[in-house]
Scaffold this motif. Structure first.
Motif, PDB file in Angstrom:
ATOM      1  N   ARG A   4     -23.144 -58.362  48.795  1.00 35.80           N
ATOM      2  CA  ARG A   4     -23.810 -57.939  49.729  1.00 35.80           C
ATOM      3  C   ARG A   4     -23.480 -56.571  50.096  1.00 35.80           C
ATOM      4  NH1 ARG A   4     -28.363 -59.651  53.999  1.00 35.80           N
ATOM      5  NH2 ARG A   4     -28.973 -61.248  51.852  1.00 35.80           N
ATOM      6  N   LEU A   5     -24.119 -55.531  50.688  1.00 33.08           N
ATOM      7  CA  LEU A   5     -23.589 -54.726  51.008  1.00 33.08           C
ATOM      8  C   LEU A   5     -24.265 -54.369  52.101  1.00 33.08           C
ATOM      9  CD1 LEU A   5     -20.788 -52.765  50.961  1.00 33.08           C
ATOM     10  CD2 LEU A   5     -21.524 -51.538  49.884  1.00 33.08           C
ATOM     11  N   HIS A   6     -24.226 -53.955  53.582  1.00 30.56           N
ATOM     12  CA  HIS A   6     -24.977 -53.179  54.559  1.00 30.56           C
ATOM     13  C   HIS A   6     -24.460 -51.985  55.230  1.00 30.56           C
ATOM     14  CE1 HIS A   6     -27.549 -55.345  58.642  1.00 30.56           C
ATOM     15  NE2 HIS A   6     -27.318 -54.090  58.517  1.00 30.56           N
ATOM     16  N   ILE A   7     -25.289 -51.319  55.329  1.00 30.71           N
ATOM     17  CA  ILE A   7     -24.778 -49.860  54.961  1.00 30.71           C
ATOM     18  C   ILE A   7     -25.938 -48.516  56.146  1.00 30.71           C
ATOM     19  CG2 ILE A   7     -24.531 -47.476  54.253  1.00 30.71           C
ATOM     20  CD1 ILE A   7     -24.655 -49.047  51.237  1.00 30.71           C
ATOM     21  N   GLN A  55     -21.053 -49.802  44.683  1.00 28.76           N
ATOM     22  CA  GLN A  55     -20.093 -48.819  45.048  1.00 28.76           C
ATOM     23  C   GLN A  55     -20.960 -47.839  44.655  1.00 28.76           C
ATOM     24  OE1 GLN A  55     -17.168 -48.699  46.838  1.00 28.76           O
ATOM     25  NE2 GLN A  55     -17.948 -51.233  46.930  1.00 28.76           N
ATOM     26  N   LYS A  56     -21.631 -47.445  43.474  1.00 25.51           N
ATOM     27  CA  LYS A  56     -22.272 -46.381  42.441  1.00 25.51           C
ATOM     28  C   LYS A  56     -23.117 -45.984  44.265  1.00 25.51           C
ATOM     29  CE  LYS A  56     -21.677 -46.991  37.791  1.00 25.51           C
ATOM     30  NZ  LYS A  56     -22.629 -47.002  36.688  1.00 25.51           N
ATOM     31  N   LEU A  57     -23.735 -46.818  44.577  1.00 24.49           N
ATOM     32  CA  LEU A  57     -24.232 -46.814  45.812  1.00 24.49           C
ATOM     33  C   LEU A  57     -23.830 -45.724  47.019  1.00 24.49           C
ATOM     34  CD1 LEU A  57     -27.628 -46.689  47.257  1.00 24.49           C
ATOM     35  CD2 LEU A  57     -26.866 -49.057  47.707  1.00 24.49           C
ATOM     36  N   LEU A  58     -22.479 -46.476  47.402  1.00 20.50           N
ATOM     37  CA  LEU A  58     -22.003 -45.599  48.392  1.00 20.50           C
ATOM     38  C   LEU A  58     -22.372 -45.194  48.388  1.00 20.50           C
ATOM     39  CD1 LEU A  58     -21.333 -47.216  51.276  1.00 20.50           C
ATOM     40  CD2 LEU A  58     -18.824 -48.127  50.033  1.00 20.50           C
ATOM     41  N   ALA A  59     -21.388 -44.021  46.964  1.00 22.92           N
ATOM     42  CA  ALA A  59     -21.123 -43.015  47.148  1.00 22.92           C
ATOM     43  C   ALA A  59     -22.280 -41.853  47.246  1.00 22.92           C
ATOM     44  CB  ALA A  59     -20.020 -42.964  45.776  1.00 22.92           C
ATOM     45  N   TRP A  60     -23.615 -42.407  46.437  1.00 20.54           N
ATOM     46  CA  TRP A  60     -24.627 -41.642  46.455  1.00 20.54           C
ATOM     47  C   TRP A  60     -24.561 -41.400  48.473  1.00 20.54           C
ATOM     48  CZ3 TRP A  60     -29.207 -42.655  48.786  1.00 20.54           C
ATOM     49  CH2 TRP A  60     -30.296 -41.377  48.570  1.00 20.54           C
ATOM     50  N   CYS A  61     -24.784 -42.130  48.827  1.00 18.33           N
ATOM     51  CA  CYS A  61     -25.138 -42.032  50.112  1.00 18.33           C
ATOM     52  C   CYS A  61     -24.536 -41.570  50.779  1.00 18.33           C
ATOM     53  CB  CYS A  61     -24.648 -44.031  50.803  1.00 18.33           C
ATOM     54  SG  CYS A  61     -26.214 -45.171  50.583  1.00 18.33           S
ATOM     55  N   ARG A  62     -22.871 -41.398  50.493  1.00 21.18           N
ATOM     56  CA  ARG A  62     -22.345 -40.001  51.303  1.00 21.18           C
ATOM     57  C   ARG A  62     -22.794 -38.816  50.645  1.00 21.18           C
ATOM     58  NH1 ARG A  62     -17.769 -43.650  49.207  1.00 21.18           N
ATOM     59  NH2 ARG A  62     -17.165 -44.774  51.082  1.00 21.18           N
ATOM     60  N   VAL A  70     -25.238 -35.638  55.586  1.00 19.26           N
ATOM     61  CA  VAL A  70     -24.735 -36.478  55.966  1.00 19.26           C
ATOM     62  C   VAL A  70     -23.453 -36.313  56.547  1.00 19.26           C
ATOM     63  CG1 VAL A  70     -23.952 -38.688  54.876  1.00 19.26           C
ATOM     64  CG2 VAL A  70     -25.714 -37.845  53.420  1.00 19.26           C
ATOM     65  N   ALA A  71     -23.572 -36.800  57.739  1.00 15.19           N
ATOM     66  CA  ALA A  71     -22.726 -37.051  58.516  1.00 15.19           C
ATOM     67  C   ALA A  71     -21.473 -38.126  58.156  1.00 15.19           C
ATOM     68  CB  ALA A  71     -22.874 -36.163  60.512  1.00 15.19           C
ATOM     69  N   GLY A  72     -21.543 -39.205  58.016  1.00 14.59           N
ATOM     70  CA  GLY A  72     -21.198 -40.202  58.502  1.00 14.59           C
ATOM     71  C   GLY A  72     -22.204 -41.091  57.952  1.00 14.59           C
ATOM     72  N   VAL A  73     -21.389 -42.081  57.318  1.00 14.57           N
ATOM     73  CA  VAL A  73     -21.764 -43.557  56.488  1.00 14.57           C
ATOM     74  C   VAL A  73     -20.554 -44.835  56.843  1.00 14.57           C
ATOM     75  CG1 VAL A  73     -21.729 -44.582  54.092  1.00 14.57           C
ATOM     76  CG2 VAL A  73     -22.145 -42.419  53.868  1.00 14.57           C
ATOM     77  N   GLU A  74     -21.196 -45.677  57.224  1.00 15.50           N
ATOM     78  CA  GLU A  74     -20.333 -47.159  57.550  1.00 15.50           C
ATOM     79  C   GLU A  74     -20.820 -48.043  56.902  1.00 15.50           C
ATOM     80  OE1 GLU A  74     -20.045 -48.443  61.342  1.00 15.50           O
ATOM     81  OE2 GLU A  74     -21.074 -46.481  62.217  1.00 15.50           O
ATOM     82  N   SER A  75     -19.794 -49.501  56.460  1.00 15.51           N
ATOM     83  CA  SER A  75     -21.163 -50.176  55.324  1.00 15.51           C
ATOM     84  C   SER A  75     -19.591 -50.786  55.685  1.00 15.51           C
ATOM     85  CB  SER A  75     -20.810 -49.719  54.115  1.00 15.51           C
ATOM     86  OG  SER A  75     -19.222 -50.145  53.814  1.00 15.51           O
ATOM     87  N   ARG A  76     -19.967 -52.550  55.461  1.00 22.31           N
ATOM     88  CA  ARG A  76     -18.945 -53.534  55.609  1.00 22.31           C
ATOM     89  C   ARG A  76     -19.955 -54.676  54.701  1.00 22.31           C
ATOM     90  NH1 ARG A  76     -21.938 -55.348  61.149  1.00 22.31           N
ATOM     91  NH2 ARG A  76     -23.457 -56.597  60.198  1.00 22.31           N
ATOM     92  N   GLU A  77     -19.046 -55.187  54.240  1.00 20.92           N
ATOM     93  CA  GLU A  77     -19.466 -56.479  52.785  1.00 20.92           C
ATOM     94  C   GLU A  77     -20.005 -58.005  53.567  1.00 20.92           C
ATOM     95  OE1 GLU A  77     -17.055 -57.389  49.702  1.00 20.92           O
ATOM     96  OE2 GLU A  77     -16.289 -55.196  49.053  1.00 20.92           O
ATOM     97  N   GLU A  78     -21.656 -58.425  53.283  1.00 17.70           N
ATOM     98  CA  GLU A  78     -21.341 -59.628  53.414  1.00 17.70           C
ATOM     99  C   GLU A  78     -22.200 -60.133  52.932  1.00 17.70           C
ATOM    100  OE1 GLU A  78     -25.437 -58.121  55.908  1.00 17.70           O
ATOM    101  OE2 GLU A  78     -24.056 -57.229  57.612  1.00 17.70           O
ATOM    102  N   PRO A  79     -21.511 -61.877  52.695  1.00 13.75           N
ATOM    103  CA  PRO A  79     -22.453 -63.040  51.718  1.00 13.75           C
ATOM    104  C   PRO A  79     -23.705 -62.088  51.018  1.00 13.75           C
ATOM    105  CG  PRO A  79     -21.242 -64.428  53.766  1.00 13.75           C
ATOM    106  CD  PRO A  79     -21.647 -62.659  54.118  1.00 13.75           C
TER     107      PRO A  79
END
Length: 91
Positions: A4-7, A55-62, A70-79
């Motif tokens: 899980r990724l929280h973005i 990771q592909k989604l995170l790259a697209w989010c940027r 987009v000025a900034g992206v924060e993310s964290r992995e969660e269970p």
């Protein structure tokens, strides 16, 4: 193994179809979860799926959709919880 990724995405990301594009992208990567606008102007995303797809989604989010800035992206992995059946837009 599912993860899980929280973005959180900041910048000009509301009113530019960021959420609608996120749903399309997430579904194309076979991810489950949701996306919503936050009162502070950011977009929040919770996605579950395979590491490579996240990771592909995170790259697209940027980058985001064409009208976004987009000025900034924060993310964290969660269970991962497996609680989602699809990827949806939340109010």
């Amino acid at each position: 193994m599912r993860k899980r990724l929280h973005i959180w995405v900041a910048g000009r990301v509301q009113g530019v179809f960021y959420r609608a594009h996120t749903v399309e992208i997430a579904l194309s990567f076979k991810l489950t979860g949701w996306v919503r606008n936050l009162p502070d102007g950011r977009v929040e995303i919770v996605a579950e799926g395979e590491e490579q797809s996240l990771q592909k989604l995170l790259a697209w989010c940027r980058k985001g959709p064409p009208l976004a800035q987009v000025a900034g992206v924060e993310s964290r992995e969660e269970p991962a919880t497996g609680e989602f059946e699809q990827f949806a837009l939340r109010a």
